[in-house]
Scaffold this motif. Structure first.
Motif, short mmCIF file in Angstrom:
data_model
loop_
_atom_site.label_atom_id
_atom_site.label_comp_id
_atom_site.label_asym_id
_atom_site.label_seq_id
_atom_site.Cartn_x
_atom_site.Cartn_y
_atom_site.Cartn_z
N GLU A 143 0.85 -1.19 0.00
CA GLU A 143 0.00 0.00 0.00
C GLU A 143 0.89 1.24 0.00
OE1 GLU A 143 -3.40 2.30 2.69
OE2 GLU A 143 -2.63 0.34 3.31
N VAL A 144 0.77 2.04 -1.03
CA VAL A 144 1.52 3.29 -1.10
C VAL A 144 0.74 4.36 -0.34
CG1 VAL A 144 2.53 5.05 -2.59
CG2 VAL A 144 2.56 2.64 -3.30
N ILE A 145 1.30 4.85 0.75
CA ILE A 145 0.64 5.85 1.58
C ILE A 145 0.70 7.23 0.93
CG2 ILE A 145 0.59 6.94 3.86
CD1 ILE A 145 -0.13 3.96 3.83
N GLY A 146 1.79 7.51 0.26
CA GLY A 146 1.96 8.79 -0.42
C GLY A 146 3.41 9.01 -0.77
N ARG A 147 3.66 10.06 -1.51
CA ARG A 147 5.02 10.37 -1.93
C ARG A 147 5.65 11.37 -0.96
NH1 ARG A 147 7.33 10.96 -8.00
NH2 ARG A 147 9.46 11.58 -7.48
N ALA A 148 6.91 11.10 -0.59
CA ALA A 148 7.65 12.04 0.26
C ALA A 148 8.07 13.23 -0.60
CB ALA A 148 8.88 11.36 0.86
N VAL A 149 7.73 14.43 -0.15
CA VAL A 149 7.99 15.62 -0.96
C VAL A 149 8.93 16.61 -0.27
CG1 VAL A 149 5.87 15.46 -2.30
CG2 VAL A 149 5.86 16.69 -0.11
N TRP A 150 9.20 16.38 1.01
CA TRP A 150 10.03 17.35 1.76
C TRP A 150 10.67 16.66 2.95
CZ3 TRP A 150 9.89 18.98 6.80
CH2 TRP A 150 10.59 20.17 7.12
N SER A 151 11.89 16.99 3.24
CA SER A 151 12.55 16.63 4.49
C SER A 151 13.63 17.65 4.73
CB SER A 151 13.14 15.22 4.42
OG SER A 151 13.82 14.92 5.64
N ALA A 152 13.25 18.72 5.44
CA ALA A 152 14.16 19.87 5.64
C ALA A 152 14.65 20.39 4.29
CB ALA A 152 15.32 19.50 6.54
N GLY A 153 13.81 20.26 3.27
CA GLY A 153 14.12 20.68 1.90
C GLY A 153 13.29 19.87 0.95
N TRP A 154 12.92 20.45 -0.18
CA TRP A 154 12.04 19.76 -1.13
C TRP A 154 12.78 18.59 -1.76
CZ3 TRP A 154 7.34 20.97 -0.26
CH2 TRP A 154 7.00 22.27 0.12
N LEU A 155 12.09 17.46 -1.85
CA LEU A 155 12.68 16.25 -2.45
C LEU A 155 12.28 16.15 -3.92
CD1 LEU A 155 11.98 13.68 0.41
CD2 LEU A 155 14.16 14.75 -0.15
#
Length: 234
Positions: free
Chosen positions: A222-234
């Motif tokens: 199950e894909v919960i969602g895409r990571a788009v930021w971690s102390a900066g945009w991914l």
């Protein structure tokens, strides 16, 4: 700190002779402990780490910085500034912060190693983002949440203790990207890549081998969602 016990912004202080408001510093330490570290509190509040350290050493935050820290720590400004009320009181969004969106940070651990999942997750605090920055990335606050990384398998891109922002509208694998996924009752942050055989789960740390979920078992992923930021945009 002025002699009347108020700083230059008119905020009450302790009036201590050394210019430090020791009670405020202790309340600030409570938020540092709650969020995890001074650096994490600084990132969440959108201020510099040196700024947080300066306040911990007795420096006076501006009104804007005080509001950002209170929101990042999930407490009221009254409690942080003057100790009125309780740190568990529901914070009220201050006037003048309409340009900011506040995304919940859950205590569910996202493993980048062996895997961990807290089914009874609760909101620890809220992360503040400018609505303008979210719009530029095509993101809406209502579809975002954040969790923390646990483990080393995504180093050096993501480190244990890092906070990642998840876009829950992006559950379809788009090329190759970092996603938060649920597999075998464990929550992971991994790089996903579609292949003819299924979906390849890739760790940045080369000590961890890629894992392929075959097409006939994709219902277990199950894909919960895409990571788009971690102390900066991914």
């Amino acid at each position: 700190m002025e002699a009347n016990g108020k700083n230059s912004d008119g905020l009450p202080g302790s009036g201590a002779k050394d210019g430090k408001d020791d009670a405020f510093i202790e309340r600030l330490k409570v938020l540092v402990s709650k969020v995890g570290s001074a650096n994490a509190l600084a990132k969440t509040a959108g201020i510099s780490q040196s700024g947080i350290q300066r306040y911990l050493n007795g420096g006076e935050p501006s009104r804007k910085a005080l509001a950002s820290i209170a929101i990042a720590g999930g407490v009221s400004i009254d409690w942080l500034a003057i100790g009125r009320g309780s740190p568990t009181d529901t914070p009220v969004e201050p006037a003048g912060m309409e340009d900011y969106a506040f995304v919940p940070l859950y205590d569910a651990q996202c493993s980048a190693g062996d895997g961990a999942w807290n089914e009874n997750s609760k909101v620890l605090t809220h992360l503040s983002f400018t609505r303008y920055s979210l719009r530029k990335k095509g993101l809406t606050p209502e579809h975002l949440s954040a969790i923390r990384i646990d483990g080393d398998s995504m180093e050096p891109v993501l480190h244990s203790g890092d906070t990642v922002l998840i876009d829950h509208t992006r559950t379809t694998i788009e090329g190759e990207g970092i996603y938060v996924l649920l597999l075998n009752d464990h929550l992971y942050a991994k790089r996903l890549q579609s292949s003819f055989d299924g979906v390849v789960i890739i760790s940045e740390n080369k000590q961890y081998q890629p894992v392929t979920v075959p097409r006939d078992r994709l219902n277990e992923l199950e894909v919960i969602g895409r990571a788009v930021w971690s102390a900066g945009w991914l």
